[in-house]
Design a protein around this motif. Structure first.
Motif, PDB file in Angstrom:
ATOM      1  N   UNK A   1       0.826  -1.210   0.000  1.00  0.00           N
ATOM      2  CA  UNK A   1       0.000   0.000   0.000  1.00  0.00           C
ATOM      3  C   UNK A   1       0.860   1.259   0.000  1.00  0.00           C
ATOM      4  N   UNK A   2       1.979   1.225   0.708  1.00  0.00           N
ATOM      5  CA  UNK A   2       2.880   2.383   0.717  1.00  0.00           C
ATOM      6  C   UNK A   2       3.469   2.606  -0.671  1.00  0.00           C
ATOM      7  N   UNK A   3       3.833   1.516  -1.358  1.00  0.00           N
ATOM      8  CA  UNK A   3       4.362   1.625  -2.716  1.00  0.00           C
ATOM      9  C   UNK A   3       3.282   2.174  -3.639  1.00  0.00           C
ATOM     10  N   UNK A   4       2.057   1.678  -3.511  1.00  0.00           N
ATOM     11  CA  UNK A   4       0.949   2.173  -4.329  1.00  0.00           C
ATOM     12  C   UNK A   4       0.721   3.669  -4.106  1.00  0.00           C
ATOM     13  N   UNK A   5       0.852   4.100  -2.869  1.00  0.00           N
ATOM     14  CA  UNK A   5       0.662   5.516  -2.554  1.00  0.00           C
ATOM     15  C   UNK A   5       1.753   6.371  -3.193  1.00  0.00           C
ATOM     16  N   UNK A   6       2.998   5.897  -3.131  1.00  0.00           N
ATOM     17  CA  UNK A   6       4.110   6.620  -3.749  1.00  0.00           C
ATOM     18  C   UNK A   6       3.899   6.691  -5.260  1.00  0.00           C
ATOM     19  N   UNK A   7       3.489   5.571  -5.879  1.00  0.00           N
ATOM     20  CA  UNK A   7       3.228   5.565  -7.318  1.00  0.00           C
ATOM     21  C   UNK A   7       2.091   6.510  -7.678  1.00  0.00           C
ATOM     22  N   UNK A   8       1.040   6.504  -6.886  1.00  0.00           N
ATOM     23  CA  UNK A   8      -0.094   7.382  -7.142  1.00  0.00           C
ATOM     24  C   UNK A   8       0.322   8.850  -7.062  1.00  0.00           C
ATOM     25  N   UNK A   9       1.106   9.180  -6.050  1.00  0.00           N
ATOM     26  CA  UNK A   9       1.601  10.554  -5.918  1.00  0.00           C
ATOM     27  C   UNK A   9       2.475  10.928  -7.113  1.00  0.00           C
ATOM     28  N   UNK A  10       3.319   9.994  -7.547  1.00  0.00           N
ATOM     29  CA  UNK A  10       4.189  10.237  -8.688  1.00  0.00           C
ATOM     30  C   UNK A  10       3.364  10.448  -9.956  1.00  0.00           C
ATOM     31  N   UNK A  11       2.330   9.630 -10.146  1.00  0.00           N
ATOM     32  CA  UNK A  11       1.463   9.783 -11.310  1.00  0.00           C
ATOM     33  C   UNK A  11       0.752  11.136 -11.287  1.00  0.00           C
ATOM     34  N   UNK A  12       0.319  11.574 -10.114  1.00  0.00           N
ATOM     35  CA  UNK A  12      -0.337  12.885 -10.007  1.00  0.00           C
ATOM     36  C   UNK A  12       0.634  14.006 -10.365  1.00  0.00           C
ATOM     37  N   UNK A  13       1.882  13.904  -9.867  1.00  0.00           N
ATOM     38  CA  UNK A  13       2.879  14.931 -10.180  1.00  0.00           C
ATOM     39  C   UNK A  13       3.192  14.938 -11.674  1.00  0.00           C
ATOM     40  N   UNK A  14       3.327  13.731 -12.263  1.00  0.00           N
ATOM     41  CA  UNK A  14       3.577  13.654 -13.694  1.00  0.00           C
ATOM     42  C   UNK A  14       2.421  14.269 -14.473  1.00  0.00           C
ATOM     43  N   UNK A  15       1.200  13.969 -14.082  1.00  0.00           N
ATOM     44  CA  UNK A  15       0.017  14.505 -14.771  1.00  0.00           C
ATOM     45  C   UNK A  15       0.021  16.038 -14.691  1.00  0.00           C
TER      46      UNK A  15
ATOM     47  N   UNK B   1       2.618  18.006 -14.280  1.00  0.00           N
ATOM     48  CA  UNK B   1       3.713  18.496 -15.107  1.00  0.00           C
ATOM     49  C   UNK B   1       3.338  18.419 -16.584  1.00  0.00           C
ATOM     50  N   UNK B   2       2.762  17.289 -16.998  1.00  0.00           N
ATOM     51  CA  UNK B   2       2.376  17.118 -18.403  1.00  0.00           C
ATOM     52  C   UNK B   2       1.318  18.137 -18.806  1.00  0.00           C
ATOM     53  N   UNK B   3       0.367  18.379 -17.936  1.00  0.00           N
ATOM     54  CA  UNK B   3      -0.698  19.330 -18.260  1.00  0.00           C
ATOM     55  C   UNK B   3      -0.188  20.772 -18.266  1.00  0.00           C
ATOM     56  N   UNK B   4       0.886  21.049 -17.524  1.00  0.00           N
ATOM     57  CA  UNK B   4       1.440  22.400 -17.478  1.00  0.00           C
ATOM     58  C   UNK B   4       2.369  22.685 -18.664  1.00  0.00           C
ATOM     59  N   UNK B   5       2.781  21.631 -19.363  1.00  0.00           N
ATOM     60  CA  UNK B   5       3.710  21.801 -20.483  1.00  0.00           C
ATOM     61  C   UNK B   5       3.030  22.533 -21.637  1.00  0.00           C
ATOM     62  N   UNK B   6       3.816  23.349 -22.330  1.00  0.00           N
ATOM     63  CA  UNK B   6       3.307  24.040 -23.518  1.00  0.00           C
ATOM     64  C   UNK B   6       3.335  23.120 -24.736  1.00  0.00           C
ATOM     65  N   UNK B   7       4.242  22.121 -24.697  1.00  0.00           N
ATOM     66  CA  UNK B   7       4.366  21.186 -25.801  1.00  0.00           C
ATOM     67  C   UNK B   7       3.324  20.081 -25.666  1.00  0.00           C
ATOM     68  N   UNK B   8       2.914  19.576 -26.812  1.00  0.00           N
ATOM     69  CA  UNK B   8       2.011  18.433 -26.808  1.00  0.00           C
ATOM     70  C   UNK B   8       2.779  17.170 -26.426  1.00  0.00           C
ATOM     71  N   UNK B   9       2.228  16.404 -25.498  1.00  0.00           N
ATOM     72  CA  UNK B   9       2.858  15.163 -25.058  1.00  0.00           C
ATOM     73  C   UNK B   9       1.912  14.002 -25.311  1.00  0.00           C
ATOM     74  N   UNK B  10       2.487  12.898 -25.780  1.00  0.00           N
ATOM     75  CA  UNK B  10       1.712  11.701 -26.055  1.00  0.00           C
ATOM     76  C   UNK B  10       2.490  10.503 -25.547  1.00  0.00           C
TER      77      UNK B  10
END
Length: 195
Positions: A99-113, A115-124
């Motif tokens: 569960x701790x690993x899942x929480x870290x992954x979830x937090x990482x995915x949120x941060x990535x999302x 960052x990706x949404x804040x980028x001016x470039x299109x990301x795929x």
């Protein structure tokens, strides 16, 4: 009635002594307050003779010794006589580390999302040419909605004149044209890398 037998490992998860008597209340009193109602519902469903008697749930408990929260995955099966549950057999597994690993992954995915949404470039992001995710900048550029392209082949967005180039080049930046929803060709620079 109301007798519970736990092995040494389950007693350790709950912080219960090896010689201590266990009851259903021992179990429920250690449940995390946010998990008490759903866990008791899962138990009640498992002991309902109208059901299949199976039990699987994940919940938190507060260890009685160290007062730490432990995540538990519980699986069980109820046995019935004369239309009443007479016993339940099951396993309890401490899944706190998972569960701790899942929480870290979830937090990482949120941060990535973010960052990706804040980028001016299109990301795929794609796997084997099938689109897994895109950011809003790319959606704005090509005029599609996210749900319209997720799970679709990446090459659907690429002008057919550039298909071979896209398939050939992975790490070197190159320019191609994508086709937006209106059928218009838009020049873009591509730089891809494997994750």
């Amino acid at each position: 009635k109301n007798k519970v037998k736990w092995d040494a490992k389950t007693r350790q998860i709950w912080g219960v002594g090896l010689d201590e008597d266990i009851s259903y209340e021992t179990f429920t009193s250690s449940l995390h307050k946010d998990d008490r109602i759903p866990t008791e519902k899962a138990v009640n469903k498992a002991i309902d003779p109208k059901g299949n008697g199976e039990y699987f749930t994940e919940y938190r408990i507060i260890n009685r010794v160290d007062k730490k929260i432990h995540w538990v995955a519980a699986t069980g099966k109820s046995f019935f006589e004369d239309g009443k549950a007479v016993r339940m057999i099951g396993t309890n597994e401490d899944i706190t580390k998972r569960k701790k690993i899942e929480e870290v992954l979830s937090d990482s995915e949120k941060r990535f999302r973010q960052l990706a949404e804040a980028a001016f470039e299109g990301l795929l992001l794609h796997k084997n040419g099938i689109i897994n995710d895109v950011n809003q900048a790319l959606l704005d550029l090509i005029g599609y909605k996210r749900q319209e392209i997720i799970g679709k082949p990446l090459l659907n967005l690429v002008d057919p004149a550039f298909h071979k180039l896209v398939q050939k080049r992975l790490r070197i930046p190159y320019e191609i044209e994508v086709i937006n929803r209106k059928g218009e060709k838009i020049p873009v620079e591509i730089q891809a890398r494997n994750f």
